[in-house]
Design a protein around this motif. Structure first.
Motif, PDB file in Angstrom:
ATOM      1  N   MET A 271       0.741  -1.170  -0.060  1.00 56.18           N
ATOM      2  CA  MET A 271       0.009   0.062  -0.025  1.00 56.18           C
ATOM      3  C   MET A 271       0.935   1.343   0.159  1.00 56.18           C
ATOM      4  N   ARG A 272       1.990   1.164   0.613  1.00 58.47           N
ATOM      5  CA  ARG A 272       2.990   2.334   0.970  1.00 58.47           C
ATOM      6  C   ARG A 272       3.369   2.663  -0.497  1.00 58.47           C
ATOM      7  N   ASN A 273       3.871   1.474  -1.312  1.00 57.29           N
ATOM      8  CA  ASN A 273       4.600   1.544  -2.559  1.00 57.29           C
ATOM      9  C   ASN A 273       3.535   2.347  -3.640  1.00 57.29           C
ATOM     10  N   LEU A 274       2.182   1.682  -3.352  1.00 59.81           N
ATOM     11  CA  LEU A 274       1.089   1.873  -4.640  1.00 59.81           C
ATOM     12  C   LEU A 274       0.909   3.698  -4.042  1.00 59.81           C
ATOM     13  N   VAL A 275       0.698   4.010  -3.029  1.00 63.53           N
ATOM     14  CA  VAL A 275       0.243   5.284  -2.719  1.00 63.53           C
ATOM     15  C   VAL A 275       1.463   6.371  -3.320  1.00 63.53           C
ATOM     16  N   ARG A 276       2.732   5.931  -3.128  1.00 63.00           N
ATOM     17  CA  ARG A 276       3.485   6.918  -3.638  1.00 63.00           C
ATOM     18  C   ARG A 276       3.713   6.905  -5.240  1.00 63.00           C
ATOM     19  N   SER A 277       3.445   5.570  -5.843  1.00 63.79           N
ATOM     20  CA  SER A 277       3.245   5.625  -7.278  1.00 63.79           C
ATOM     21  C   SER A 277       2.227   6.306  -7.772  1.00 63.79           C
ATOM     22  N   VAL A 278       1.078   6.226  -7.194  1.00 62.20           N
ATOM     23  CA  VAL A 278      -0.278   6.835  -7.509  1.00 62.20           C
ATOM     24  C   VAL A 278       0.109   8.490  -7.631  1.00 62.20           C
ATOM     25  N   GLU A 279       0.598   8.761  -6.283  1.00 64.10           N
ATOM     26  CA  GLU A 279       0.782  10.380  -6.021  1.00 64.10           C
ATOM     27  C   GLU A 279       1.690  10.811  -7.008  1.00 64.10           C
ATOM     28  N   VAL A 280       2.733  10.105  -7.483  1.00 66.54           N
ATOM     29  CA  VAL A 280       3.804  10.437  -8.225  1.00 66.54           C
ATOM     30  C   VAL A 280       3.042  10.743  -9.899  1.00 66.54           C
ATOM     31  N   ARG A 281       2.219   9.679 -10.241  1.00 71.79           N
ATOM     32  CA  ARG A 281       1.542   9.963 -11.456  1.00 71.79           C
ATOM     33  C   ARG A 281       0.491  11.005 -11.372  1.00 71.79           C
ATOM     34  N   THR A 282      -0.274  11.128 -10.399  1.00 72.97           N
ATOM     35  CA  THR A 282      -1.237  12.081 -10.326  1.00 72.97           C
ATOM     36  C   THR A 282      -1.048  13.194  -9.664  1.00 72.97           C
ATOM     37  N   GLU A 283       0.323  13.779  -9.752  1.00 71.78           N
ATOM     38  CA  GLU A 283       0.489  14.863  -8.909  1.00 71.78           C
ATOM     39  C   GLU A 283       0.104  16.107  -9.648  1.00 71.78           C
TER      40      GLU A 283
END
Length: 398
Positions: free
Chosen positions: A314-326
């Protein structure tokens, strides 16, 4: 523990002394038989003299009575007998004295009741006397052995004849040395002496036994109390460790280990609490990102991650999604407002959008996001209620 060991050692030593006669003899000293023989000789001689002559048993002496010079000038109206003995040679000597005739010679001695026990006629006072003869006897070793009460002896009542080394010299023959010794009497006297010693040893054994038992009971109570103290810290204390351990050091160590364990538990609880909090935050964040996402593939990834419920994923996915949807707060707010369009018309949506943008500008993105989420939930609930009314599941009265 030291007292118990000392008590057990004293008990063992006393028990050995009580059971082993040879040890008693070593401790109490060699048994002396000649004083008993000298007393019996005095009684036998007193019987022969019919109690008419003083017969005194003196203390053990080293001087050989055979070397004492005798005289032939004396008054034979009254005779005196002095019995001496030596334990080392197992011998006794009967020295005969008489009153000097004429002037007192240089070799005279003074007899009195103080020199020993008198078995015959009493002395009226100190008497100057001179030696006139002696009877010296050495007893054989087997007679001495027969007097030992620890050795068996048949009480047949028969007399025992034996040859003893005898040296006699009397100016006036008054005794032929035919003296009787009752070995059984001597054995009984010695047995009474040993019995007294044994009674004393029995009392000592009883005292040490009671003290040892008392110490054992006291140690058992102290062990039970200290064992409960150790069990409070989760430690089982064997008895052998209790007897050898430094109890103060052990108690201090258990207390320290208990405090360290409590600290570890508190640290573990804090770590678990932080992990649960992080887990909840990550789930909320993923749910929020799913609401904002327009990418179906991304939503599927979020759903799978929420289903697996693994914190690291979940931590990795949050980081990944936040980077893509910044994006800017306004952009994210517009994306969130898109979910309200399904429950409002164009005019209402513009009004909601304007209010949300005003809140974001004045109070910040978080407050504006909460306003939009709450608005969406309310509009969604009203739309569901309207559908239920239209289907007849809910009436106006309800």
């Amino acid at each position: 523990m030291i007292l118990l060991v000392m008590s057990a050692a004293c008990l063992l030593v006393t028990f050995l002394i009580r059971l082993v006669p040879s040890i008693q003899d070593v401790i109490s000293g060699r048994t002396e038989y000649m004083p008993y023989i000298a007393n019996q000789v005095a009684e036998s001689l007193a019987a022969q003299e019919h109690g008419q002559e003083p017969i005194i048993v003196a203390a053990q002496v080293k001087q050989d009575c055979r070397t004492i010079p005798t005289t032939d000038k004396f008054n034979d109206q009254q005779l005196y007998f002095v019995i001496t003995y030596t334990e080392q040679a197992h011998s006794f000597c009967i020295t005969e004295y008489a009153l000097p005739q004429g002037r007192q010679p240089q070799d005279s001695i003074t007899l009195s009741e103080e020199i020993g026990r008198n078995y015959g006629a009493p002395l009226l006072g100190p008497v100057p006397v001179v030696p006139i003869g002696h009877l010296f006897k050495v007893l054989p070793d087997f007679i001495i052995d027969m007097m030992n009460p620890r050795k068996s002896l048949n009480r047949s009542g028969a007399t025992i004849s034996f040859d003893s080394h005898t040296s006699a010299s009397f100016s006036v023959p008054t005794t032929d040395g035919g003296l009787n010794l009752n070995l059984f009497t001597i054995r009984d006297l010695l047995a009474a002496k040993y019995a007294k010693t044994n009674r004393l040893l029995n009392w000592v054994l009883l005292v040490f036994s009671l003290s040892g038992s008392g110490l054992i009971v006291w140690i058992a109570k102290q062990y039970a109390r200290f064992e409960r103290h150790c069990l409070a810290y989760g430690y089982t204390l064997p008895l052998q460790h209790y007897l050898r351990a430094d109890l103060d050091a052990l108690s201090t160590r258990l207390r320290q280990e208990h405090l360290e364990g409590l600290q570890k538990l508190r640290a573990q609880d804090r770590a678990e609490s932080l992990a649960r909090r992080e887990h909840n935050v990550l789930r909320e964040r993923l749910l929020a990102l799913r609401e904002l996402s327009r990418d179906e593939l991304q939503k599927q990834q979020i759903d799978i991650c929420l289903r697996d419920n693994q914190v690291e994923e979940m931590r990795n996915l949050v980081r990944s999604v936040e980077v893509r949807t910044e994006a800017s707060p306004e952009e994210r707010l517009r994306q969130l407002l898109e979910s309200v369009k399904d429950y409002s018309d164009e005019e209402e949506w513009e009004r909601f959008r304007a209010k949300a943008m005003s809140i974001c500008e004045n109070l910040g993105f978080r407050t504006a996001r909460e306003f939009v989420v709450q608005l969406r939930d309310e509009l969604k609930a009203l739309a569901r209620l309207q559908e239920m009314k239209e289907s007849g599941a809910v009436t106006e009265e309800n």
